[in-house]
Design a protein around this motif. Sequence first.
Motif, PDB file in Angstrom:
ATOM      1  N   VAL A 161       0.841  -1.199   0.000  1.00  0.00           N
ATOM      2  CA  VAL A 161       0.000   0.000   0.000  1.00  0.00           C
ATOM      3  C   VAL A 161       0.877   1.251   0.000  1.00  0.00           C
ATOM      4  O   VAL A 161       0.596   2.229  -0.702  1.00  0.00           O
ATOM      5  N   GLY A 162       1.965   1.222   0.767  1.00  0.00           N
ATOM      6  CA  GLY A 162       2.867   2.371   0.815  1.00  0.00           C
ATOM      7  C   GLY A 162       3.436   2.712  -0.552  1.00  0.00           C
ATOM      8  O   GLY A 162       3.575   3.893  -0.902  1.00  0.00           O
ATOM      9  N   ARG A 163       3.762   1.706  -1.333  1.00  0.00           N
ATOM     10  CA  ARG A 163       4.280   1.956  -2.679  1.00  0.00           C
ATOM     11  C   ARG A 163       3.239   2.638  -3.558  1.00  0.00           C
ATOM     12  O   ARG A 163       3.560   3.532  -4.341  1.00  0.00           O
ATOM     13  N   ARG A 164       1.996   2.228  -3.404  1.00  0.00           N
ATOM     14  CA  ARG A 164       0.923   2.865  -4.170  1.00  0.00           C
ATOM     15  C   ARG A 164       0.746   4.326  -3.762  1.00  0.00           C
ATOM     16  O   ARG A 164       0.529   5.204  -4.603  1.00  0.00           O
ATOM     17  N   LEU A 165       0.823   4.594  -2.472  1.00  0.00           N
ATOM     18  CA  LEU A 165       0.706   5.976  -1.999  1.00  0.00           C
ATOM     19  C   LEU A 165       1.842   6.831  -2.526  1.00  0.00           C
ATOM     20  O   LEU A 165       1.632   7.990  -2.916  1.00  0.00           O
ATOM     21  N   ASP A 166       3.049   6.279  -2.548  1.00  0.00           N
ATOM     22  CA  ASP A 166       4.209   7.027  -3.042  1.00  0.00           C
ATOM     23  C   ASP A 166       4.069   7.340  -4.531  1.00  0.00           C
ATOM     24  O   ASP A 166       4.422   8.434  -4.986  1.00  0.00           O
ATOM     25  N   ARG A 167       3.550   6.377  -5.298  1.00  0.00           N
ATOM     26  CA  ARG A 167       3.363   6.619  -6.733  1.00  0.00           C
ATOM     27  C   ARG A 167       2.300   7.690  -6.962  1.00  0.00           C
ATOM     28  O   ARG A 167       2.431   8.524  -7.860  1.00  0.00           O
ATOM     29  N   ALA A 168       1.237   7.683  -6.149  1.00  0.00           N
ATOM     30  CA  ALA A 168       0.194   8.695  -6.298  1.00  0.00           C
ATOM     31  C   ALA A 168       0.701  10.077  -5.914  1.00  0.00           C
ATOM     32  O   ALA A 168       0.308  11.083  -6.512  1.00  0.00           O
TER      33      ALA A 168
END
Length: 306
Positions: free
Chosen positions: A200-207
């Motif tokens: 989930v953290g990776r998705r937040l960083d990409r967003a």
Amino acid sequence: MQQDTAARPVGAPVPPTFDTLDLMVDGFLARFTSPATRSAYAGDLALWRSWCASGGLDPLTVQRAHLELFARWLETERGNSAATVHRRLVSLRSFYRVLAADGMILSSPAESVRLPKVVRDRTKYTHLTRGELSSMLRAADEASPTDGALLALMGVLGLRVSEACSLEVDCADRFERGHRMLTVTGKGGGTTGIPVPVQVGRRLDRARGDRQCGPLLVRRDGTRMTRRSAARVVARIAAAAGVDKSVSPHDLRAAAITCALDSGIPLRDVQTMARHADPRTTEIYDRSRGDIDRHGAYILASYLAA
């Protein structure tokens, strides 16, 4: 004189033309920090005042019987569901409790009003399977970083759509005892921290990208994502994932809770994850609670015999 209390900014001075009831309504609405909560209460109070005006009643001198008649009017004339009537009566009960506490009335006429029983048929809700949720998460990642973050926030962390849309880009910058934490403002304005899994953290960083301020989830024009735009994203992702169901943002939160229970996480831990005040709310999402093979009697008997 009835005024449009919903349109006036909270905290604005009360015009001298306002009567006592207008002041009481404004003061009651000012107790709530959430715009959505204020709007809901304002609508319920406006409808009640309109009904009273049509019958020549003063809302400050009504009796319980008037509220009972109002409830029947909501059901028969407006066609409101039991859940809606229940909510409106609870709004009036809260309002009159405040009036009584302020000494404006001797006692609340709404205290003993009979609230309709609300029975929710969970079979009418959209239930996403583990496979469908996983497919939607993959489809969202392929669509855009924002879509991937939105689906993960609701479908993995179990956030409400309003909570997800209100996040800022620095919402997951805090660490606590080695855990990356997501700071969320939930119902009632309370703030809580939620551990962020690596995926989930990776998705937040990409967003987030390279942005240092502003909303985390943005639309194509760069403005903050809203509940409606989030609903459109969810519907589009469901279609892209081949999920032949009408999926709403809440269905993703429900899927997160249901899949957590299906995976064997204890009810109390899922309650904490979902941030439910009452464990009975969490139990609603337990699809296997009627499974006789998992009945507690079997487990207890084995435990005692060991």
